[in-house]
Design an enzyme around this catalytic site. Structure first.
Site, mmCIF file in Angstrom:
data_model
loop_
_atom_site.group_PDB
_atom_site.id
_atom_site.type_symbol
_atom_site.label_atom_id
_atom_site.label_comp_id
_atom_site.label_asym_id
_atom_site.label_seq_id
_atom_site.Cartn_x
_atom_site.Cartn_y
_atom_site.Cartn_z
ATOM 1 N N ASP A 191 0.848 -1.205 0.000
ATOM 2 C CA ASP A 191 0.000 0.000 0.000
ATOM 3 C C ASP A 191 0.879 1.248 0.000
ATOM 4 O O ASP A 191 0.379 2.363 -0.054
ATOM 5 C CB ASP A 191 -0.911 -0.001 1.244
ATOM 6 C CG ASP A 191 -1.941 1.130 1.185
ATOM 7 O OD1 ASP A 191 -2.536 1.322 0.101
ATOM 8 O OD2 ASP A 191 -2.134 1.831 2.195
ATOM 9 N N GLU A 251 6.900 6.847 -3.535
ATOM 10 C CA GLU A 251 5.482 7.140 -3.805
ATOM 11 C C GLU A 251 5.172 8.635 -3.885
ATOM 12 O O GLU A 251 4.159 9.038 -4.458
ATOM 13 C CB GLU A 251 4.586 6.494 -2.736
ATOM 14 C CG GLU A 251 4.695 7.144 -1.367
ATOM 15 C CD GLU A 251 3.719 6.550 -0.360
ATOM 16 O OE1 GLU A 251 3.726 5.322 -0.180
ATOM 17 O OE2 GLU A 251 2.947 7.321 0.252
HETATM 18 P P1 NAI Z 1 2.465 2.702 16.558
HETATM 19 O O1 NAI Z 1 3.383 3.805 16.915
HETATM 20 O O2 NAI Z 1 1.261 2.443 17.397
HETATM 21 O O3 NAI Z 1 3.278 1.322 16.466
HETATM 22 C C1 NAI Z 1 4.536 1.198 15.891
HETATM 23 C C2 NAI Z 1 5.229 0.019 16.572
HETATM 24 O O4 NAI Z 1 6.474 -0.201 15.908
HETATM 25 C C3 NAI Z 1 5.523 0.267 18.054
HETATM 26 O O5 NAI Z 1 5.044 -0.791 18.837
HETATM 27 C C4 NAI Z 1 7.043 0.338 18.095
HETATM 28 O O6 NAI Z 1 7.573 -0.184 19.292
HETATM 29 C C5 NAI Z 1 7.404 -0.551 16.910
HETATM 30 N N1 NAI Z 1 8.778 -0.378 16.488
HETATM 31 C C6 NAI Z 1 9.606 0.690 16.713
HETATM 32 N N2 NAI Z 1 10.815 0.400 16.224
HETATM 33 C C7 NAI Z 1 10.751 -0.843 15.703
HETATM 34 C C8 NAI Z 1 11.713 -1.695 15.074
HETATM 35 N N3 NAI Z 1 12.982 -1.314 14.887
HETATM 36 N N4 NAI Z 1 11.296 -2.916 14.672
HETATM 37 C C9 NAI Z 1 10.016 -3.321 14.857
HETATM 38 N N5 NAI Z 1 9.084 -2.573 15.458
HETATM 39 C C10 NAI Z 1 9.460 -1.343 15.867
HETATM 40 O O7 NAI Z 1 2.055 2.960 15.050
HETATM 41 P P2 NAI Z 1 0.764 2.418 14.279
HETATM 42 O O8 NAI Z 1 -0.351 3.373 14.440
HETATM 43 O O9 NAI Z 1 0.554 0.999 14.591
HETATM 44 O O10 NAI Z 1 1.266 2.581 12.755
HETATM 45 C C11 NAI Z 1 2.288 1.758 12.218
HETATM 46 C C12 NAI Z 1 2.742 2.370 10.912
HETATM 47 O O11 NAI Z 1 1.666 2.274 9.958
HETATM 48 C C13 NAI Z 1 3.018 3.886 11.011
HETATM 49 O O12 NAI Z 1 4.342 4.113 11.369
HETATM 50 C C14 NAI Z 1 2.743 4.371 9.605
HETATM 51 O O13 NAI Z 1 3.991 4.402 8.919
HETATM 52 C C15 NAI Z 1 1.838 3.291 8.996
HETATM 53 N N6 NAI Z 1 0.522 3.798 8.623
HETATM 54 C C16 NAI Z 1 0.071 3.562 7.350
HETATM 55 C C17 NAI Z 1 -1.173 3.992 6.943
HETATM 56 C C18 NAI Z 1 -1.712 3.710 5.574
HETATM 57 O O14 NAI Z 1 -2.672 4.366 5.152
HETATM 58 N N7 NAI Z 1 -1.159 2.754 4.846
HETATM 59 C C19 NAI Z 1 -2.017 4.764 7.855
HETATM 60 C C20 NAI Z 1 -1.493 4.884 9.202
HETATM 61 C C21 NAI Z 1 -0.253 4.442 9.550
#
Ligand code: NAI
Length: 330
Positions: free
Chosen positions: A257, A262
């Protein structure tokens, strides 16, 4: 308070207007924010931005010179914002930490199920009066090993969904989430995720240490025919390495996605233009690659929540109620 909304689309205008109140004067600009378009920000105290706006140091300097005090991201990610530059120029940055983790987690599942059962190919065949099944063979997700990288809000939601399908879910995250542990899901090393997973789904943010986390070295440790799903950020994947592995068959399915480059492609109708990105063009040739244009967040529920939280952030900032603003810390 005057707010310049950049990269604005008709749906942004509709949802933000719906949540707006008289104390906020919203002006919508279709332009992406970058160092050239930053000039538009003159006279605005707030710029409201999205995932592909370019908030690098030069842009931020121009915003500061123009009197901007707040960058209100209407998204969760903020890897496109130079936080140090913003801090240096006294500009606060806020975001929407959570709007609908279900929207993105369900989209990851949609990509996986579409690829796994070849729905995208079946859709076209049936419309061509072709009901043959050759080449459409799928596999059950039930009891397959699913490796999830990043177990924050979206990753945790995805874990629960995959458990509901009867998958054997493992997670890698340097900061384990109690909600995920409570599901009885194990935290394991990255090496174990690579070696054992039939499906790998990325839900970690883009950071220096996660950039190209999927690369030729990690792919070489993966199972033959692995399915990789990325709804997080494009640069988590080294696209050239992935193309090599798709050609050899090492990667069996790829659902994206998001894409490394992009910013110059997504969110625009480019159907009358020639595609200039040869790497992206190569990706589009694989029948086992499915790409959507960053639409994981694009549900009614998520857009309502994004508008409410974004405007709430701005109102709280205007009222000096800074503790209630979802600030991004440097
Ligand atoms: P979040 O902040 O709740 O979770 C991110 C997780 O990644 C945390 O648990 C953190 O500890 C972990 N993390 C940090 N460093 C890491 C590493 N080196 N290896 C593995 N995990 C690690 O964020 P959320 O809301 O879950 O979003 C995740 C990602 O989804 C966002 O960063 C954003 O890039 C993406 N996203 C994409 C969207 C889309 O429309 N496709 C919309 C919203 C978010």
């Amino acid at each position: 308070m005057k707010v310049a909304v950049f990269s604005s689309k008709p749906y942004d205008e509709k949802y933000l207007d719906k949540s707006a109140t008289d104390d906020l004067e919203l002006r919508f600009f279709e332009h992406k924010l970058d160092r050239k378009t930053a000039v538009i920000s003159k006279g605005y105290e707030v710029v409201c931005c999205f995932v592909n706006d370019d908030l690098s140091e030069q842009t931020i300097d121009e915003l500061a010179d123009n009197g901007v005090k707040l960058i209100a991201m209407r998204c969760a990610g903020y890897n496109n914002v130079d936080l140090q530059a913003a801090e240096k120029r006294g500009i606060k940055v806020c975001r929407v930490p959570e709007y609908s983790p279900h929207a993105v987690a369900e989209h990851a599942l949609a990509l996986l199920l579409t690829l796994n059962r070849n729905i995208h190919r079946a859709y076209n065949r049936v419309r061509e009066n072709d009901y043959s099944l050759n080449g459409l063979l799928g596999f059950d997700l039930y009891q397959k090993k699913v490796g999830v990288i990043g177990s924050g809000k979206i990753g945790a939601t995805f874990c629960g969904i995959m458990q509901g399908l009867g998958c054997d879910v493992s997670v890698y995250d340097p900061f384990p989430n109690d909600e995920v542990k409570a599901l009885g899901i194990d935290y394991v090393s990255l090496e174990k995720i690579w070696a054992e997973s039939d499906v790998i789904s990325l839900h970690c943010p883009l950071l220096p240490e996660t950039r190209h986390i999927i690369n030729s070295n990690s792919i070489s440790q993966m199972k033959q025919g692995v399915a990789i799903i990325n709804t997080s950020r494009g640069a988590l994947i080294d696209t050239r390495a992935v193309i090599g592995a798709l050609k050899s068959g090492h990667i069996g399915y790829l659902g994206l996605d998001v894409y490394e480059e992009e910013a110059n492609l997504f969110f625009e109708d480019q159907s009358n233009l020639l595609l200039q990105d040869d790497i992206f063009a190569r990706l589009l040739t694989f029948p086992n690659v499915l790409i959507t244009g960053h639409q994981g967040f694009f549900t009614n529920e998520a857009l309502n929540a994004i508008s409410n939280v974004t405007l709430g952030n701005i109102r709280n900032f205007a009222a000096g109620n800074i503790d209630a603003v979802h600030l991004v810390k440097v």
